[in-house]
Design an enzyme around this catalytic site. Structure first.
Site, PDB file in Angstrom:
ATOM      1  N   ARG A  62     -44.016  37.801   2.011  1.00  0.00           N
ATOM      2  CA  ARG A  62     -42.825  37.272   2.669  1.00  0.00           C
ATOM      3  C   ARG A  62     -42.969  37.309   4.195  1.00  0.00           C
ATOM      4  O   ARG A  62     -42.493  36.416   4.886  1.00  0.00           O
ATOM      5  CB  ARG A  62     -41.591  38.032   2.183  1.00  0.00           C
ATOM      6  CG  ARG A  62     -41.345  37.739   0.692  1.00  0.00           C
ATOM      7  CD  ARG A  62     -40.111  38.386   0.157  1.00  0.00           C
ATOM      8  NE  ARG A  62     -38.934  37.956   0.880  1.00  0.00           N
ATOM      9  CZ  ARG A  62     -37.741  38.525   0.789  1.00  0.00           C
ATOM     10  NH1 ARG A  62     -37.577  39.551  -0.040  1.00  0.00           N
ATOM     11  NH2 ARG A  62     -36.716  38.084   1.490  1.00  0.00           N
ATOM     12  N   VAL A  96     -33.437  38.383   5.746  1.00  0.00           N
ATOM     13  CA  VAL A  96     -34.257  39.371   6.433  1.00  0.00           C
ATOM     14  C   VAL A  96     -35.229  38.704   7.402  1.00  0.00           C
ATOM     15  O   VAL A  96     -35.955  39.382   8.121  1.00  0.00           O
ATOM     16  CB  VAL A  96     -34.994  40.280   5.415  1.00  0.00           C
ATOM     17  CG1 VAL A  96     -33.976  41.063   4.582  1.00  0.00           C
ATOM     18  CG2 VAL A  96     -35.916  39.478   4.492  1.00  0.00           C
ATOM     19  N   ASP A  97     -35.261  37.362   7.423  1.00  0.00           N
ATOM     20  CA  ASP A  97     -36.110  36.670   8.409  1.00  0.00           C
ATOM     21  C   ASP A  97     -35.451  36.765   9.792  1.00  0.00           C
ATOM     22  O   ASP A  97     -34.329  37.245   9.922  1.00  0.00           O
ATOM     23  CB  ASP A  97     -36.357  35.206   7.991  1.00  0.00           C
ATOM     24  CG  ASP A  97     -35.062  34.382   7.976  1.00  0.00           C
ATOM     25  OD1 ASP A  97     -34.338  34.361   8.992  1.00  0.00           O
ATOM     26  OD2 ASP A  97     -34.765  33.740   6.939  1.00  0.00           O
ATOM     27  N   HIS A 112     -28.975  43.186   4.967  1.00  0.00           N
ATOM     28  CA  HIS A 112     -30.022  43.539   4.005  1.00  0.00           C
ATOM     29  C   HIS A 112     -31.333  43.940   4.675  1.00  0.00           C
ATOM     30  O   HIS A 112     -32.370  43.987   4.023  1.00  0.00           O
ATOM     31  CB  HIS A 112     -30.273  42.375   3.024  1.00  0.00           C
ATOM     32  CG  HIS A 112     -29.160  42.193   2.033  1.00  0.00           C
ATOM     33  ND1 HIS A 112     -29.014  41.071   1.251  1.00  0.00           N
ATOM     34  CD2 HIS A 112     -28.132  43.005   1.696  1.00  0.00           C
ATOM     35  CE1 HIS A 112     -27.947  41.196   0.483  1.00  0.00           C
ATOM     36  NE2 HIS A 112     -27.382  42.352   0.741  1.00  0.00           N
ATOM     37  N   CYS A 120     -39.715  55.069   7.834  1.00  0.00           N
ATOM     38  CA  CYS A 120     -40.274  56.113   6.963  1.00  0.00           C
ATOM     39  C   CYS A 120     -39.374  56.260   5.737  1.00  0.00           C
ATOM     40  O   CYS A 120     -38.158  56.129   5.845  1.00  0.00           O
ATOM     41  CB  CYS A 120     -40.332  57.418   7.743  1.00  0.00           C
ATOM     42  SG  CYS A 120     -40.883  58.816   6.737  1.00  0.00           S
ATOM     43  N   CYS A 143     -46.091  58.322   7.769  1.00  0.00           N
ATOM     44  CA  CYS A 143     -45.370  58.782   8.950  1.00  0.00           C
ATOM     45  C   CYS A 143     -45.950  60.131   9.366  1.00  0.00           C
ATOM     46  O   CYS A 143     -46.608  60.810   8.571  1.00  0.00           O
ATOM     47  CB  CYS A 143     -43.897  58.925   8.564  1.00  0.00           C
ATOM     48  SG  CYS A 143     -42.829  59.623   9.819  1.00  0.00           S
ATOM     49  N   GLY A 180     -24.983  28.735   2.489  1.00  0.00           N
ATOM     50  CA  GLY A 180     -26.240  28.907   1.766  1.00  0.00           C
ATOM     51  C   GLY A 180     -26.387  30.212   1.023  1.00  0.00           C
ATOM     52  O   GLY A 180     -27.456  30.823   1.050  1.00  0.00           O
ATOM     53  N   GLU A 205     -24.628  22.885  -3.247  1.00  0.00           N
ATOM     54  CA  GLU A 205     -23.877  22.995  -4.515  1.00  0.00           C
ATOM     55  C   GLU A 205     -22.813  24.087  -4.361  1.00  0.00           C
ATOM     56  O   GLU A 205     -22.945  24.950  -3.493  1.00  0.00           O
ATOM     57  CB  GLU A 205     -24.824  23.345  -5.674  1.00  0.00           C
ATOM     58  CG  GLU A 205     -25.491  24.687  -5.494  1.00  0.00           C
ATOM     59  CD  GLU A 205     -26.797  24.830  -6.256  1.00  0.00           C
ATOM     60  OE1 GLU A 205     -27.098  23.973  -7.088  1.00  0.00           O
ATOM     61  OE2 GLU A 205     -27.481  25.829  -6.013  1.00  0.00           O
ATOM     62  N   ALA A 221     -27.447  22.789   5.033  1.00  0.00           N
ATOM     63  CA  ALA A 221     -26.929  23.413   6.260  1.00  0.00           C
ATOM     64  C   ALA A 221     -27.403  22.659   7.494  1.00  0.00           C
ATOM     65  O   ALA A 221     -26.634  22.458   8.445  1.00  0.00           O
ATOM     66  CB  ALA A 221     -27.388  24.875   6.324  1.00  0.00           C
TER      67      ALA A 221
HETATM   68  P1  OAD Z   1     -29.674  32.671  -3.431  1.00  0.00           P
HETATM   69  O1  OAD Z   1     -31.087  32.257  -3.661  1.00  0.00           O
HETATM   70  O2  OAD Z   1     -28.994  33.414  -4.517  1.00  0.00           O
HETATM   71  O3  OAD Z   1     -28.791  31.387  -3.103  1.00  0.00           O
HETATM   72  C1  OAD Z   1     -29.216  30.439  -2.164  1.00  0.00           C
HETATM   73  C2  OAD Z   1     -28.139  29.419  -1.992  1.00  0.00           C
HETATM   74  O4  OAD Z   1     -28.552  28.518  -0.972  1.00  0.00           O
HETATM   75  C3  OAD Z   1     -27.871  28.571  -3.236  1.00  0.00           C
HETATM   76  O5  OAD Z   1     -26.493  28.580  -3.521  1.00  0.00           O
HETATM   77  C4  OAD Z   1     -28.323  27.161  -2.827  1.00  0.00           C
HETATM   78  O6  OAD Z   1     -27.480  26.155  -3.355  1.00  0.00           O
HETATM   79  C5  OAD Z   1     -28.185  27.208  -1.337  1.00  0.00           C
HETATM   80  N1  OAD Z   1     -29.053  26.299  -0.594  1.00  0.00           N
HETATM   81  C6  OAD Z   1     -30.270  25.803  -0.937  1.00  0.00           C
HETATM   82  N2  OAD Z   1     -30.735  24.984   0.014  1.00  0.00           N
HETATM   83  C7  OAD Z   1     -29.796  24.941   1.003  1.00  0.00           C
HETATM   84  C8  OAD Z   1     -29.686  24.276   2.259  1.00  0.00           C
HETATM   85  N3  OAD Z   1     -30.634  23.473   2.705  1.00  0.00           N
HETATM   86  N4  OAD Z   1     -28.571  24.494   2.985  1.00  0.00           N
HETATM   87  C9  OAD Z   1     -27.592  25.329   2.553  1.00  0.00           C
HETATM   88  N5  OAD Z   1     -27.650  25.975   1.378  1.00  0.00           N
HETATM   89  C10 OAD Z   1     -28.730  25.798   0.608  1.00  0.00           C
HETATM   90  O7  OAD Z   1     -29.660  33.496  -2.050  1.00  0.00           O
HETATM   91  P2  OAD Z   1     -28.551  34.497  -1.476  1.00  0.00           P
HETATM   92  O8  OAD Z   1     -27.194  34.158  -1.978  1.00  0.00           O
HETATM   93  O9  OAD Z   1     -28.775  34.561  -0.022  1.00  0.00           O
HETATM   94  O10 OAD Z   1     -31.012  40.393  -1.542  1.00  0.00           O
HETATM   95  O11 OAD Z   1     -29.011  35.842  -2.139  1.00  0.00           O
HETATM   96  C11 OAD Z   1     -28.328  37.021  -1.822  1.00  0.00           C
HETATM   97  C12 OAD Z   1     -29.257  38.191  -1.932  1.00  0.00           C
HETATM   98  O12 OAD Z   1     -29.891  38.183  -3.221  1.00  0.00           O
HETATM   99  C13 OAD Z   1     -30.440  38.161  -0.983  1.00  0.00           C
HETATM  100  O13 OAD Z   1     -30.118  38.627   0.301  1.00  0.00           O
HETATM  101  C14 OAD Z   1     -31.435  39.027  -1.658  1.00  0.00           C
HETATM  102  C15 OAD Z   1     -31.295  38.503  -3.064  1.00  0.00           C
HETATM  103  O14 OAD Z   1     -31.662  39.334  -4.087  1.00  0.00           O
HETATM  104  C16 OAD Z   1     -31.936  41.387  -1.535  1.00  0.00           C
HETATM  105  O15 OAD Z   1     -33.126  41.199  -1.662  1.00  0.00           O
HETATM  106  C17 OAD Z   1     -31.336  42.741  -1.391  1.00  0.00           C
END
Ligand code: OAD
Length: 231
Positions: A62, A96-97, A112, A120, A143, A180, A205, A221
């Protein structure tokens, strides 16, 4: 269009979707990371105890992808919004980016964690900048205290960072915009239900929690955000 008045306080929540157009995979969609990896095996305290090399391989992959990514018009639109609203904008990201920072946002809260930081796993050493990648068969770095150096990431089962500040900002905001994020991972999925404000979603969506939003703007977005806000 979302009208922003001179007294509005805006809370923005971003998820993986805002970085999708920059080439960073989301988690749950087609080609999403959790389609190819089991999060229990790469993103949990138990995974770290069981196989820290596998965990570092996942986060090294990543780091490589994120290091090559550039912010897209969605990130840039939020940085412009911050320039206009200053301390009336609270930007909270599950990502996290560092694309919000690359776009010019200064105050993003990474609930996150941050991909380019490590810490550490045993002592309270402050998280430090780290772009290195693990190359097998290298040893996991240690560490000074003897603990192992781990990614500065909130894994499943851990408590998100700066959560008190986040809930304070949710209490204060008059406008909430999620972008997103699929609306399934807590606590972020419940932020929209917590606020007493106008609530909007931006993404291609509807999210799982779509009923909690005043309105959803369906689209990428990078297409929607540059023309979304009116003052
Ligand atoms: P998801 O992968 O669950 O959802 C991504 C969302 O982005 C989906 O609803 C897509 O429809 C939408 N999407 C895709 N392309 C897009 C675009 N061009 N513009 C806008 N939206 C778009 O990701 P998160 O909801 O961010 O946590 O996931 C939440 C957390 O689950 C993450 O932070 C991570 C993961 O497990 C950890 O790792 C702790």
């Amino acid at each position: 269009m979302i009208e922003i008045s001179s007294t509005d306080r805006v809370f923005i929540l971003t998820g993986a979707g805002i970085s999708a157009e920059s080439g960073i995979p989301t988690f749950r969609g087609a080609g999403g990371l959790w389609r190819n990896y089991r999060f229990e095996e790469v993103a949990s305290p138990r995974a770290w105890q069981r196989d820290p090399r596998l965990v570092w391989e996942f986060y090294s992959m990543r780091r490589r992808i994120a290091a090559a990514a550039k912010p897209n018009p969605g990130h840039l639109a939020l940085a412009t919004l911050e320039g206009r609203l200053r301390n009336r904008l609270f930007l909270c990201t599950q990502n996290v980016d560092n694309l919000h920072e690359q776009a010019g946002s200064r105050g993003a809260i990474h609930m996150h964690g941050e991909l380019f930081k490590s810490r550490c796993d045993a002592c309270r050493l402050a998280p430090f900048d780290d772009t290195s990648t693990y190359e097998p068969p290298a040893e996991i770095l240690r560490c000074e205290c003897g603990g192992r150096i781990r990614p500065h990431i909130c894994w499943f089962g851990e408590v998100p960072y700066r959560i008190d500040e986040i809930f304070h900002a949710l209490d204060e905001c008059t406008l909430f915009v999620a972008i997103g994020t699929s609306g399934v991972v807590e606590p972020a999925a419940s932020f929209v239900a917590h606020v007493r404000a106008r609530t909007f979603y931006v993404g291609p969506e509807e999210p799982a929690n779509e009923l909690a939003f005043t309105k959803c703007f369906l689209g990428n977005a990078g297409d929607v955000l540059p023309n979304l806000f009116r003052f």
